[in-house]
Design a protein around this motif. Sequence first.
Motif, PDB file in Angstrom:
ATOM      1  N   MET A   1       0.830  -1.148  -0.159  1.00  0.00           N
ATOM      2  CA  MET A   1       0.098  -0.013  -0.168  1.00  0.00           C
ATOM      3  C   MET A   1       0.833   1.340   0.136  1.00  0.00           C
ATOM      4  SD  MET A   1      -3.244  -0.877  -0.157  1.00  0.00           S
ATOM      5  CE  MET A   1      -2.756  -2.324  -1.284  1.00  0.00           C
ATOM      6  N   GLY A   2       2.089   1.050   0.072  1.00  0.00           N
ATOM      7  CA  GLY A   2       3.160   2.117   0.016  1.00  0.00           C
ATOM      8  C   GLY A   2       3.813   2.700   1.303  1.00  0.00           C
ATOM      9  N   LYS A   3       3.716   1.881   2.390  1.00  0.00           N
ATOM     10  CA  LYS A   3       4.361   2.205   3.544  1.00  0.00           C
ATOM     11  C   LYS A   3       5.990   2.487   3.439  1.00  0.00           C
ATOM     12  CE  LYS A   3       2.615  -1.190   5.884  1.00  0.00           C
ATOM     13  NZ  LYS A   3       2.259  -1.999   4.891  1.00  0.00           N
ATOM     14  N   THR A   4       6.439   1.627   2.872  1.00  0.00           N
ATOM     15  CA  THR A   4       7.978   1.617   2.875  1.00  0.00           C
ATOM     16  C   THR A   4       8.386   2.625   1.615  1.00  0.00           C
ATOM     17  OG1 THR A   4       8.347  -0.949   3.412  1.00  0.00           O
ATOM     18  CG2 THR A   4       9.999   0.261   1.919  1.00  0.00           C
ATOM     19  N   THR A   5       7.582   2.557   0.705  1.00  0.00           N
ATOM     20  CA  THR A   5       7.952   3.944  -0.492  1.00  0.00           C
ATOM     21  C   THR A   5       7.734   5.215   0.302  1.00  0.00           C
ATOM     22  OG1 THR A   5       7.026   2.624  -1.904  1.00  0.00           O
ATOM     23  CG2 THR A   5       7.256   4.886  -2.336  1.00  0.00           C
ATOM     24  N   THR A   6       6.542   5.417   1.447  1.00  0.00           N
ATOM     25  CA  THR A   6       6.643   6.566   2.262  1.00  0.00           C
ATOM     26  C   THR A   6       7.857   6.986   2.851  1.00  0.00           C
ATOM     27  OG1 THR A   6       4.299   6.374   2.397  1.00  0.00           O
ATOM     28  CG2 THR A   6       5.376   7.728   3.814  1.00  0.00           C
ATOM     29  N   VAL A   7       8.515   5.800   3.958  1.00  0.00           N
ATOM     30  CA  VAL A   7       9.583   5.981   4.400  1.00  0.00           C
ATOM     31  C   VAL A   7      10.756   6.409   3.436  1.00  0.00           C
ATOM     32  CG1 VAL A   7      11.326   4.676   5.646  1.00  0.00           C
ATOM     33  CG2 VAL A   7       8.790   4.571   6.192  1.00  0.00           C
ATOM     34  N   ARG A   8      10.981   5.618   2.293  1.00  0.00           N
ATOM     35  CA  ARG A   8      12.018   6.151   1.417  1.00  0.00           C
ATOM     36  C   ARG A   8      11.922   7.473   0.932  1.00  0.00           C
ATOM     37  NH1 ARG A   8      15.161   2.285  -0.655  1.00  0.00           N
ATOM     38  NH2 ARG A   8      15.470   3.263  -2.638  1.00  0.00           N
ATOM     39  N   ALA A   9      10.680   7.913   0.582  1.00  0.00           N
ATOM     40  CA  ALA A   9      10.579   9.182   0.343  1.00  0.00           C
ATOM     41  C   ALA A   9      10.886  10.357   1.201  1.00  0.00           C
ATOM     42  CB  ALA A   9       9.057   9.504  -0.308  1.00  0.00           C
ATOM     43  N   ILE A  10      10.544   9.995   2.411  1.00  0.00           N
ATOM     44  CA  ILE A  10      10.772  11.063   3.484  1.00  0.00           C
ATOM     45  C   ILE A  10      12.543  11.080   3.872  1.00  0.00           C
ATOM     46  CG2 ILE A  10      10.718  10.978   6.193  1.00  0.00           C
ATOM     47  CD1 ILE A  10       7.936   9.684   6.268  1.00  0.00           C
ATOM     48  N   MET A  11      12.917   9.975   3.289  1.00  0.00           N
ATOM     49  CA  MET A  11      14.503   9.963   3.534  1.00  0.00           C
ATOM     50  C   MET A  11      15.259  10.437   2.458  1.00  0.00           C
ATOM     51  SD  MET A  11      15.124   9.111   6.964  1.00  0.00           S
ATOM     52  CE  MET A  11      16.806   9.036   6.812  1.00  0.00           C
ATOM     53  N   GLY A  12      14.541  10.530   1.355  1.00  0.00           N
ATOM     54  CA  GLY A  12      15.108  11.056   0.173  1.00  0.00           C
ATOM     55  C   GLY A  12      15.633  10.168  -0.894  1.00  0.00           C
ATOM     56  N   LEU A  13      15.545   8.899  -0.261  1.00  0.00           N
ATOM     57  CA  LEU A  13      15.982   7.655  -1.134  1.00  0.00           C
ATOM     58  C   LEU A  13      15.146   7.438  -2.336  1.00  0.00           C
ATOM     59  CD1 LEU A  13      16.622   5.260   1.976  1.00  0.00           C
ATOM     60  CD2 LEU A  13      18.211   6.074   0.593  1.00  0.00           C
ATOM     61  N   ASN A  14      13.975   7.974  -2.385  1.00  0.00           N
ATOM     62  CA  ASN A  14      12.872   7.982  -3.613  1.00  0.00           C
ATOM     63  C   ASN A  14      12.818   9.556  -3.608  1.00  0.00           C
ATOM     64  OD1 ASN A  14      12.934   5.031  -3.298  1.00  0.00           O
ATOM     65  ND2 ASN A  14      11.328   5.112  -4.760  1.00  0.00           N
ATOM     66  N   ALA A  15      13.254  10.197  -4.379  1.00  0.00           N
ATOM     67  CA  ALA A  15      12.810  11.588  -4.644  1.00  0.00           C
ATOM     68  C   ALA A  15      11.300  11.894  -4.599  1.00  0.00           C
ATOM     69  CB  ALA A  15      13.472  12.229  -5.700  1.00  0.00           C
ATOM     70  N   PRO A  16      10.434  12.659  -3.847  1.00  0.00           N
ATOM     71  CA  PRO A  16       9.320  12.988  -3.804  1.00  0.00           C
ATOM     72  C   PRO A  16       9.019  13.706  -5.144  1.00  0.00           C
ATOM     73  CG  PRO A  16      10.251  13.625  -1.690  1.00  0.00           C
ATOM     74  CD  PRO A  16      11.337  13.284  -2.423  1.00  0.00           C
ATOM     75  N   ARG A  17       7.975  13.352  -5.991  1.00  0.00           N
ATOM     76  CA  ARG A  17       7.410  14.092  -7.106  1.00  0.00           C
ATOM     77  C   ARG A  17       6.316  14.932  -6.839  1.00  0.00           C
ATOM     78  NH1 ARG A  17       6.392   8.410 -10.413  1.00  0.00           N
ATOM     79  NH2 ARG A  17       8.549   7.559 -10.485  1.00  0.00           N
ATOM     80  N   GLY A  18       6.124  15.118  -5.620  1.00  0.00           N
ATOM     81  CA  GLY A  18       5.063  16.340  -5.296  1.00  0.00           C
ATOM     82  C   GLY A  18       4.932  16.240  -3.601  1.00  0.00           C
ATOM     83  N   GLY A  19       4.423  17.171  -3.085  1.00  0.00           N
ATOM     84  CA  GLY A  19       3.782  17.291  -1.709  1.00  0.00           C
ATOM     85  C   GLY A  19       5.017  17.939  -0.900  1.00  0.00           C
ATOM     86  N   ARG A  20       4.966  17.892   0.401  1.00  0.00           N
ATOM     87  CA  ARG A  20       5.839  18.629   1.268  1.00  0.00           C
ATOM     88  C   ARG A  20       6.242  17.609   2.624  1.00  0.00           C
ATOM     89  NH1 ARG A  20       4.108  21.045   6.149  1.00  0.00           N
ATOM     90  NH2 ARG A  20       5.763  22.749   6.922  1.00  0.00           N
ATOM     91  N   VAL A  21       7.614  17.632   2.934  1.00  0.00           N
ATOM     92  CA  VAL A  21       8.093  16.722   3.952  1.00  0.00           C
ATOM     93  C   VAL A  21       8.823  17.841   4.667  1.00  0.00           C
ATOM     94  CG1 VAL A  21       9.583  14.977   4.787  1.00  0.00           C
ATOM     95  CG2 VAL A  21       8.356  14.686   2.396  1.00  0.00           C
ATOM     96  N   ALA A  22       8.570  18.154   6.041  1.00  0.00           N
ATOM     97  CA  ALA A  22       9.207  19.033   6.957  1.00  0.00           C
ATOM     98  C   ALA A  22       9.673  18.379   8.234  1.00  0.00           C
ATOM     99  CB  ALA A  22       8.284  20.306   7.096  1.00  0.00           C
ATOM    100  N   LEU A  23      10.798  18.944   8.643  1.00  0.00           N
ATOM    101  CA  LEU A  23      11.382  18.292   9.949  1.00  0.00           C
ATOM    102  C   LEU A  23      11.317  19.439  10.881  1.00  0.00           C
ATOM    103  CD1 LEU A  23      12.377  15.742  11.586  1.00  0.00           C
ATOM    104  CD2 LEU A  23      14.675  16.423  10.892  1.00  0.00           C
ATOM    105  N   ARG A  24      10.682  19.535  11.786  1.00  0.00           N
ATOM    106  CA  ARG A  24      10.892  20.773  12.856  1.00  0.00           C
ATOM    107  C   ARG A  24      10.737  22.094  12.003  1.00  0.00           C
ATOM    108  NH1 ARG A  24      15.303  20.131  17.308  1.00  0.00           N
ATOM    109  NH2 ARG A  24      13.713  20.315  18.798  1.00  0.00           N
ATOM    110  N   GLY A  25       9.859  21.923  11.016  1.00  0.00           N
ATOM    111  CA  GLY A  25       9.558  23.159  10.144  1.00  0.00           C
ATOM    112  C   GLY A  25      10.470  23.280   9.144  1.00  0.00           C
ATOM    113  N   ALA A  26      11.516  22.647   8.826  1.00  0.00           N
ATOM    114  CA  ALA A  26      12.469  22.566   7.898  1.00  0.00           C
ATOM    115  C   ALA A  26      11.891  21.882   6.717  1.00  0.00           C
ATOM    116  CB  ALA A  26      13.976  22.677   8.349  1.00  0.00           C
ATOM    117  N   ALA A  27      12.206  22.324   5.311  1.00  0.00           N
ATOM    118  CA  ALA A  27      11.712  21.490   4.212  1.00  0.00           C
ATOM    119  C   ALA A  27      12.950  20.496   4.118  1.00  0.00           C
ATOM    120  CB  ALA A  27      11.635  22.285   3.006  1.00  0.00           C
TER     121      ALA A  27
END
Length: 233
Positions: free
Chosen positions: A38-64
């Motif tokens: 369903m995309g759980k591991t891909t979500t983790v990989r996208a958060i970590m930059g291992l799969n470059a996001p194609r859209g949307g926003r990821v922020a850690l403590r407010g930093a993109a």
Amino acid sequence: MLEVEGLQAGYGASAVLFDVSLRVGEGEVATLLGRNGMGKTTTVRAIMGLNAPRGGRVALRGAAMAGLAPEKIAQAGIGLVPEGRMVFPMLSVRENLLATAANRFARGNPWNLARIFALFPRLQERQGQSAKTLSGGEQQMLAIGRALMTNPHLLILDEATEGLAPVIRAEIWQTLAALKREGLSILVIDKNLAALKRLADRHHVLEKGRTVWAGSTAELERDGEAIRGWIGI
């Protein structure tokens, strides 16, 4: 701590994530739930930059974070315990832990070898052994210890207890509860819903690359029948 909004990602020409949103608050434990594929591991990989996001926003403590290299995201304060553990097989336990050691945020009581060995005494006993000689449970302890040695703001665990013996699973859950008591923010993927409900504050359900439900443990209990098909129980 972590905010993900409208995340899209995939592999080559194949889209996997279409609209994933989730949140982990300061000191919270949050989950990603859903059936396999369903995309759980891909979500983790996208958060970590291992799969470059194609859209949307990821922020850690407010930093993109979206668009940054994986090492920059790790250095920003995310520690990953990946699916399959991925320890360095030819390095010793001690070398695996020291390979990632850093205290970039000048913590007063940082994670170091002494603290990891206190958390996982079995690793201290085996610190001179190569990682490939460890049992699956010991490798999972090593993977958690290695991530903690980066002294992260947020710990992400993908399939935290998959394939482990019941006694080791119980030890991992006890460890995560102890880390939560210390105030560490945690995002965890696992199939043990009973353990997750005891540990986590917030839950997110994925279905075909989209967040279809999010809520507290109390709300999960209330809506359990409605989401049963999404989480495969």
